[in-house]
Write an enzyme that holds these catalytic residues in place. Structure first.
Site, PDB file in Angstrom:
ATOM      1  N   LYS A  98      -1.329   7.119  13.221  1.00  0.00           N
ATOM      2  CA  LYS A  98      -2.718   6.706  13.431  1.00  0.00           C
ATOM      3  C   LYS A  98      -3.609   7.896  13.782  1.00  0.00           C
ATOM      4  CE  LYS A  98      -2.447   2.197  12.666  1.00  0.00           C
ATOM      5  NZ  LYS A  98      -3.210   1.529  11.599  1.00  0.00           N
ATOM      6  N   VAL A 129       0.817  -1.219   0.000  1.00  0.00           N
ATOM      7  CA  VAL A 129       0.000   0.000   0.000  1.00  0.00           C
ATOM      8  C   VAL A 129       0.851   1.270   0.000  1.00  0.00           C
ATOM      9  CG1 VAL A 129      -2.000  -1.082   1.098  1.00  0.00           C
ATOM     10  CG2 VAL A 129      -0.268   0.053   2.531  1.00  0.00           C
ATOM     11  N   TYR A 131       4.153   5.650  15.166  1.00  0.00           N
ATOM     12  CA  TYR A 131       2.873   4.925  15.079  1.00  0.00           C
ATOM     13  C   TYR A 131       1.746   5.806  15.599  1.00  0.00           C
ATOM     14  CZ  TYR A 131      -0.532   1.105  15.562  1.00  0.00           C
ATOM     15  OH  TYR A 131      -1.656   0.309  15.462  1.00  0.00           O
TER      16      TYR A 131
HETATM   17  P1  NAD Z   1      -0.903  -8.379  11.363  1.00  0.00           P
HETATM   18  O1  NAD Z   1       0.564  -8.137  11.333  1.00  0.00           O
HETATM   19  O2  NAD Z   1      -1.428  -9.658  11.909  1.00  0.00           O
HETATM   20  O3  NAD Z   1      -1.502  -8.152   9.910  1.00  0.00           O
HETATM   21  C1  NAD Z   1      -1.108  -7.058   9.115  1.00  0.00           C
HETATM   22  C2  NAD Z   1      -1.015  -7.491   7.669  1.00  0.00           C
HETATM   23  O4  NAD Z   1      -0.659  -6.327   6.909  1.00  0.00           O
HETATM   24  C3  NAD Z   1       0.069  -8.550   7.398  1.00  0.00           C
HETATM   25  O5  NAD Z   1      -0.468  -9.612   6.648  1.00  0.00           O
HETATM   26  C4  NAD Z   1       1.129  -7.792   6.600  1.00  0.00           C
HETATM   27  O6  NAD Z   1       1.782  -8.594   5.630  1.00  0.00           O
HETATM   28  C5  NAD Z   1       0.305  -6.706   5.951  1.00  0.00           C
HETATM   29  N1  NAD Z   1       1.096  -5.550   5.568  1.00  0.00           N
HETATM   30  C6  NAD Z   1       2.072  -4.931   6.273  1.00  0.00           C
HETATM   31  N2  NAD Z   1       2.591  -3.918   5.581  1.00  0.00           N
HETATM   32  C7  NAD Z   1       1.931  -3.883   4.404  1.00  0.00           C
HETATM   33  C8  NAD Z   1       2.029  -3.071   3.252  1.00  0.00           C
HETATM   34  N3  NAD Z   1       2.942  -2.095   3.160  1.00  0.00           N
HETATM   35  N4  NAD Z   1       1.179  -3.306   2.226  1.00  0.00           N
HETATM   36  C9  NAD Z   1       0.280  -4.302   2.289  1.00  0.00           C
HETATM   37  N5  NAD Z   1       0.163  -5.129   3.343  1.00  0.00           N
HETATM   38  C10 NAD Z   1       0.980  -4.908   4.378  1.00  0.00           C
HETATM   39  O7  NAD Z   1      -1.462  -7.135  12.205  1.00  0.00           O
HETATM   40  P2  NAD Z   1      -2.906  -6.660  12.713  1.00  0.00           P
HETATM   41  O8  NAD Z   1      -2.757  -6.430  14.171  1.00  0.00           O
HETATM   42  O9  NAD Z   1      -4.005  -7.516  12.213  1.00  0.00           O
HETATM   43  O10 NAD Z   1      -2.952  -5.222  12.035  1.00  0.00           O
HETATM   44  C11 NAD Z   1      -4.025  -4.739  11.263  1.00  0.00           C
HETATM   45  C12 NAD Z   1      -4.232  -3.263  11.570  1.00  0.00           C
HETATM   46  O11 NAD Z   1      -4.682  -3.114  12.908  1.00  0.00           O
HETATM   47  C13 NAD Z   1      -2.977  -2.396  11.464  1.00  0.00           C
HETATM   48  O12 NAD Z   1      -3.298  -1.199  10.796  1.00  0.00           O
HETATM   49  C14 NAD Z   1      -2.615  -2.129  12.911  1.00  0.00           C
HETATM   50  O13 NAD Z   1      -1.905  -0.929  13.072  1.00  0.00           O
HETATM   51  C15 NAD Z   1      -3.975  -2.058  13.529  1.00  0.00           C
HETATM   52  N6  NAD Z   1      -4.025  -2.258  14.991  1.00  0.00           N
HETATM   53  C16 NAD Z   1      -3.558  -3.402  15.577  1.00  0.00           C
HETATM   54  C17 NAD Z   1      -3.695  -3.572  16.948  1.00  0.00           C
HETATM   55  C18 NAD Z   1      -3.265  -4.834  17.645  1.00  0.00           C
HETATM   56  O14 NAD Z   1      -3.224  -4.859  18.890  1.00  0.00           O
HETATM   57  N7  NAD Z   1      -2.945  -5.904  16.946  1.00  0.00           N
HETATM   58  C19 NAD Z   1      -4.285  -2.565  17.720  1.00  0.00           C
HETATM   59  C20 NAD Z   1      -4.724  -1.407  17.099  1.00  0.00           C
HETATM   60  C21 NAD Z   1      -4.606  -1.276  15.733  1.00  0.00           C
END
Ligand code: NAD
Length: 252
Positions: free
Chosen positions: A159, A63, A155
């Protein structure tokens, strides 16, 4: 089914919340584009969806790269005819690096994926939505997009920018039939820890201060249910806002 016949693009859909969102949307009748950096894992998500009778394709896309985003949306339109739902989920952590230890490279990398990525996909998809006067955008922000010390400086700022982008797009395109909302998850059990490669001890300690009041960890499916609500007509009057899903963590 709440998304019957809808075409949904989900970024970062090979793992964690994106995977759960892709699976739930497909179960609700959407044709889902499972997009990720990791094509092999994205393909496995597609196989799982197909084995349950759903429709999905995998498209590899970073992305943070404009050509990838162009190809992602163009390929979606050539395959399925349009886009109805865009979920900006791809995101990375920042090793809890505080402002004093920030490098330009880390700052730029985190913003490129977490903030510029959603801007690129939104920019590319809006003309499609505007033409048909319909479309829904769901951005995955974070509790770190609303509060100050859930992660490092990059981060947190990236966000917060997603929350601002959500408000801006939500308001400015509202009269064109387009909605844009965000979800601010608390701590959710996913693979995002794998993006922590060299944790900053000071920043980590400062970010962990509030973990003791966190009522509990979420599952990716908990966030997928909120994304389904925001993507469906059930949330037709909700626009330009961020829904917190964190078991009450940030209510303290
Ligand atoms: P995850 O690492 O399990 O999944 C994230 C996915 O995004 C992975 O498959 C990775 O390959 C993909 N990815 C990373 N960089 C990318 C790029 N440049 N282009 C395309 N794909 C890419 O993590 P998650 O926790 O499921 O994260 C999903 C979203 O949730 C993120 O935006 C994260 O910041 C947000 N988030 C996570 C948490 C948490 O506690 N896990 C809390 C708040 C927000």
């Amino acid at each position: 089914m709440k998304l019957n016949g809808k075409i949904a693009v989900v970024t970062g859909a090979a793992s964690g919340m994106g995977k759960a969102i892709a699976e739930l949307f497909a179960a609700e009748g959407a044709k889902v584009v499972v997009s990720d950096l990791n094509l092999e894992q994205a393909g496995k998500v597609v196989e799982g969806i197909e084995s349950r009778g759903g429709v999905a394709i995998a498209i590899t896309a970073n992305v943070a790269v404009e050509e990838d985003v162009q190809r992602l949306i163009d390929s979606t339109v050539s395959r399925f005819g349009t886009v109805d739902i865009l979920v900006n989920n791809a995101g990375i952590m920042d090793n809890f690096v505080p402002a004093g230890d920030m490098t330009d490279a880390l700052w730029d990398k985190v913003f490129a994926v977490n903030t510029t990525g959603p801007m690129r996909t939104i920019r590319k998809t809006l003309p499609i939505f505007m033409e048909k006067k319909a479309g829904v955008i769901v951005n995955i922000a974070s509790a770190g997009g609303l509060f100050g010390s859930r992660a490092g400086a990059a981060y947190t700022a990236s966000k917060h920018a997603v929350v601002g982008l959500t408000k801006n797009v939500g308001f400015q395109y509202a009269t064109l039939g387009i909605r844009c909302n965000a979800i601010a998850p608390g701590a959710v059990e996913t693979n995002i820890g794998s993006t922590l490669t060299a944790v900053n001890p000071f920043g980590m300690e400062r970010a962990q201060v509030g973990m003791g009041i966190n009522p509990g960890l979420g599952k990716p499916e908990d966030i997928a249910k909120v994304a389904l609500f925001l993507a469906s007509d059930e949330s037709s009057f909700i626009n330009g806002t961020t829904i917190t899903a964190d078991a009450g963590w940030t209510a303290y």
